[in-house]
Design an enzyme around this catalytic site. Structure first.
Site, PDB file in Angstrom:
ATOM      1  N   ASP A 106       3.015 -13.100 -17.089  1.00  0.00           N
ATOM      2  CA  ASP A 106       4.103 -12.458 -16.706  1.00  0.00           C
ATOM      3  C   ASP A 106       5.017 -11.941 -17.702  1.00  0.00           C
ATOM      4  OD1 ASP A 106       3.390 -12.750 -14.010  1.00  0.00           O
ATOM      5  OD2 ASP A 106       4.893 -14.388 -13.328  1.00  0.00           O
TER       6      ASP A 106
ATOM      7  N   LYS B  77      16.727 -28.618 -19.866  1.00  0.00           N
ATOM      8  CA  LYS B  77      18.017 -27.905 -19.393  1.00  0.00           C
ATOM      9  C   LYS B  77      19.136 -29.036 -19.925  1.00  0.00           C
ATOM     10  CE  LYS B  77      16.421 -25.879 -15.019  1.00  0.00           C
ATOM     11  NZ  LYS B  77      16.355 -25.986 -13.564  1.00  0.00           N
TER      12      LYS B  77
END
Length: 360
Positions: free
Chosen positions: A110, A162
């Site tokens: 992608d 994160k």
């Protein structure tokens, strides 16, 4: 040089487009997504491409046959009987990837960028480690897993998922080059290369990062697909501005297939792609929009942040926005308002959709 291209999943994030066409063949800037990568790989001297797929590849066979001949490259499928994650497919294709000592690329399907494969090969060979990850900088690293380098070095120290306080703003761009030695680390079972392979390579000092020049986008879902189109067209404007449309109807970067027809008094752009055999009526306004092959937009329609699927029609004075996506052969009536609608193939829409909704 060989390459393994990972085609994870069934393209569900890019529905309704992928209900008709396999995701690698969905056109991004008037060219199948997979072809952007294949052309760049061939320019870098790649001779063998392996496509890791976990669905039946028959619907890609004609495409593969055509481009094998045109680009003089061998393209084979590695079909998974169960999804093997991001590392398992390397083991499944080990016979091709490990046939000699030369390094091989691994790409996520992608990703769209400027694909600096030649620079990546040179950099990889210069540091002598087992693997190189391309990384890209992001504005909000707390949303991602970040790559932390050793001080003043390209060697990767660790990965932090994160981070709540700043440790790095570089993330994995989903493009790699490895020596065949990595194949000894992986079995043909479901495995994540990011969490089950990379941390051990980094611990051993075998993994380096190279920063990606230019833009980067994962275009696997519609809103990112549209963002990626804007970034890609900016890159085209810098490198080959003559490829973009010019004239009184166009604002900013617009790519138009020569077979498309456009009416009078339109205002098109910025960040618009108009595909083959598309018909645009008079007085149409298009911004941040992609019209796929055979689509028709009738007079005075207003489209923003929209993808119009193949052979679909948008009626006169219709208004679409908010990442509206139509599948193949959708008919939108005159004077209809759509906001964030995802419309499955072969539907006719004659009522407004004021809030984001999937039309089954």
């Amino acid at each position: 040089l060989e390459v393994l291209r990972l085609n994870p999943g069934f393209g569900t994030r890019l529905r309704p487009l992928t209900l008709t066409v396999p995701k690698p063949l969905v056109e991004f800037a008037n060219k199948p997504m997979i072809l952007h990568q294949i052309e760049a790989l061939v320019q870098a001297g790649v001779t063998d491409i392996v496509l890791a797929v976990n669905y039946r590849p028959e619907n890609m066979a004609a495409f593969i046959e055509k481009y094998q001949k045109e680009l003089n490259v061998s393209i084979t499928f590695s079909v998974e009987t169960e999804p093997l994650g991001t590392a398992g497919p390397l083991a499944l294709a080990a016979e091709i990837l490990g046939k000699d000592d030369s390094p091989f690329f691994v790409l996520n399907s992608d990703v769209i960028c400027e694909f600096p494969f030649n620079e990546l090969v040179q950099f990889h060979k210069s540091h002598g480690g087992e693997g190189t990850i391309l990384v890209t900088r992001v504005d909000e690293p707390s949303k991602y897993g970040v790559v932390v380098n050793k001080q003043n070095s390209t060697q990767i120290d660790r990965f932090v998922e994160k981070p709540q306080k700043f440790v790095s703003n570089k993330i994995n761009a989903g493009l790699y080059i490895f020596n065949p030695a990595i194949l000894k680390r992986i079995q043909p079972v479901p495995t994540s290369i990011e969490t089950e392979v990379f941390p051990f390579m980094a611990e051993e000092g075998q993994l380096h990062s190279m920063e990606l020049p230019g833009f980067w986008m994962d275009v696997g879902q519609p809103k990112d697909f549209l963002t990626g189109v804007g970034l890609y067209l900016t890159s085209v404007h810098k490198k080959t501005p003559k490829a973009l449309a010019t004239g009184p109807s166009f604002v900013g970067n617009v790519l138009v297939d020569p077979t498309a027809t456009i009416g009078e008094n339109c205002k098109i752009g910025p960040n618009v792609v108009i595909g083959p055999n598309v018909v645009v009526g008079d007085g149409v306004r298009l911004q941040r929009t992609v019209l796929l092959e055979g689509a028709e937009v009738k007079d005075h329609a207003w489209l923003h942040s929209t993808i119009v699927g193949w052979r679909s029609t948008v009626g006169r004075w219709a208004r679409t926005e908010g990442v509206t996506v139509t599948g193949d052969d959708v008919q939108i009536s005159d004077e209809i308002y759509l906001n964030g609608a995802k419309i499955l193939p072969h539907k006719s829409i004659s009522t407004n959709v004021p809030e984001p909704k999937i039309i089954l």
